[in-house]
Design a protein around this motif. Structure first.
Motif, mmCIF file in Angstrom:
data_model
loop_
_atom_site.group_PDB
_atom_site.id
_atom_site.type_symbol
_atom_site.label_atom_id
_atom_site.label_comp_id
_atom_site.label_asym_id
_atom_site.label_seq_id
_atom_site.Cartn_x
_atom_site.Cartn_y
_atom_site.Cartn_z
ATOM 1 N N UNK A 177 0.842 -1.191 0.000
ATOM 2 C CA UNK A 177 0.000 0.000 0.000
ATOM 3 C C UNK A 177 0.881 1.246 0.000
ATOM 4 N N UNK A 178 1.433 1.556 -1.143
ATOM 5 C CA UNK A 178 2.337 2.697 -1.237
ATOM 6 C C UNK A 178 1.585 3.852 -1.896
ATOM 7 N N UNK A 179 1.072 4.738 -1.073
ATOM 8 C CA UNK A 179 0.400 5.935 -1.572
ATOM 9 C C UNK A 179 1.403 7.089 -1.585
ATOM 10 N N UNK A 180 0.948 8.281 -1.968
ATOM 11 C CA UNK A 180 1.868 9.420 -2.070
ATOM 12 C C UNK A 180 2.515 9.782 -0.735
ATOM 13 N N UNK A 181 1.760 9.682 0.364
ATOM 14 C CA UNK A 181 2.330 10.005 1.679
ATOM 15 C C UNK A 181 3.498 9.081 2.012
ATOM 16 N N UNK A 182 3.280 7.771 1.890
ATOM 17 C CA UNK A 182 4.318 6.797 2.210
ATOM 18 C C UNK A 182 5.487 6.915 1.233
ATOM 19 N N UNK A 183 5.165 7.065 -0.046
ATOM 20 C CA UNK A 183 6.222 7.147 -1.054
ATOM 21 C C UNK A 183 7.095 8.385 -0.831
ATOM 22 N N UNK A 184 6.482 9.520 -0.508
ATOM 23 C CA UNK A 184 7.249 10.742 -0.240
ATOM 24 C C UNK A 184 8.147 10.567 0.980
ATOM 25 N N UNK A 185 7.630 9.913 2.013
ATOM 26 C CA UNK A 185 8.434 9.622 3.210
ATOM 27 C C UNK A 185 9.646 8.763 2.836
ATOM 28 N N UNK A 186 9.401 7.685 2.093
ATOM 29 C CA UNK A 186 10.497 6.794 1.700
ATOM 30 C C UNK A 186 11.519 7.538 0.846
ATOM 31 N N UNK A 187 11.045 8.343 -0.089
ATOM 32 C CA UNK A 187 11.965 9.101 -0.942
ATOM 33 C C UNK A 187 12.883 9.995 -0.115
ATOM 34 N N UNK A 188 12.304 10.693 0.871
ATOM 35 C CA UNK A 188 13.109 11.599 1.702
ATOM 36 C C UNK A 188 14.203 10.834 2.441
ATOM 37 N N UNK A 189 13.880 9.649 2.926
ATOM 38 C CA UNK A 189 14.870 8.847 3.663
ATOM 39 C C UNK A 189 15.901 8.218 2.726
ATOM 40 N N UNK A 190 15.442 7.713 1.576
ATOM 41 C CA UNK A 190 16.338 7.011 0.659
ATOM 42 C C UNK A 190 17.265 7.955 -0.105
ATOM 43 N N UNK A 191 16.831 9.179 -0.344
ATOM 44 C CA UNK A 191 17.632 10.125 -1.131
ATOM 45 C C UNK A 191 18.974 10.441 -0.488
ATOM 46 N N UNK A 192 19.079 10.321 0.822
ATOM 47 C CA UNK A 192 20.324 10.675 1.516
ATOM 48 C C UNK A 192 21.193 9.456 1.820
ATOM 49 N N UNK A 193 20.813 8.301 1.333
ATOM 50 C CA UNK A 193 21.598 7.097 1.561
ATOM 51 C C UNK A 193 22.863 7.108 0.698
#
Length: 194
Positions: free
Chosen positions: A27-43
């Protein structure tokens, strides 16, 4: 200090994918996807097994070219293309741009990569996770638990003899019912008598 983070979406009953390999229950909606993007972008890099890499590489390099793609989808496609990737596989012949093929997990090599990385390293895929756990390489478990019971499928982690103590460092509930459970591996403390 950089960390190695196991990052997975799992069902409430502990499966990484359904019997047929499906993940359409995520269940990946825009809220969850945006959260994941913010965390993954700095890896610092994505560390993946062959199957996980091939699934991701099949879709994400061009996902932002679809006119119907959501903002978070476009954003992650850019993150995916720009992020260094290490693919662990004994059978792959080659990997795509910005990826390095490694034949086996060697603890010392992973620790050297961790020490030189620009950010935390993300481990994806249950087989690789099992290997990293056995070698004592996982510092943090980041599970996104989806509100579904699959009944059967592929477990996210295979049993191991060794016990690992964890500390809960974060929980978050998303509007779609997904719950983030973030645990760090507890490091033994040294007690002195004095």
């Amino acid at each position: 200090m950089r960390r190695i983070v196991l990052w997975l979406s799992v069902s409430l009953d502990g499966f990484f994918e359904g019997v047929d390999g499906s993940i359409d229950w995520h269940l990946v909606d825009d809220e969850l996807h945006s959260h994941m993007n913010a965390k993954l972008a700095v890896m610092g890099a994505f560390l993946e097994g062959r199957r996980t890499y091939e699934l991701m590489e099949e879709y994400w390099p061009t996902a932002d070219q679809d006119p119907a793609a959501s903002g978070p989808t476009v954003e992650f496609a850019r993150i995916w293309r720009g992020m260094p990737k290490v693919v662990y596989s004994r059978t792959s012949k080659s990997v795509g741009p910005n990826a390095t093929l490694v034949r086996s997990v060697v603890r010392e090599e992973v620790l050297a990569l961790k020490a030189s990385a620009r950010g935390d390293l993300v481990v994806g895929g249950p087989d690789l996770a099992t290997t990293f756990r056995r070698l004592g390489l996982i510092d943090e478990y980041r599970l996104y638990v989806h509100p579904v019971l699959l009944g059967q499928g592929r477990p996210w982690l295979t049993p191991e003899e060794a016990k690992t103590d964890l500390d809960l460092v974060e929980t978050r509930t998303f509007g779609n019912g997904v719950v983030l459970l973030r645990h760090q591996v507890r490091t033994p403390t040294t007690h002195t008598i004095g």
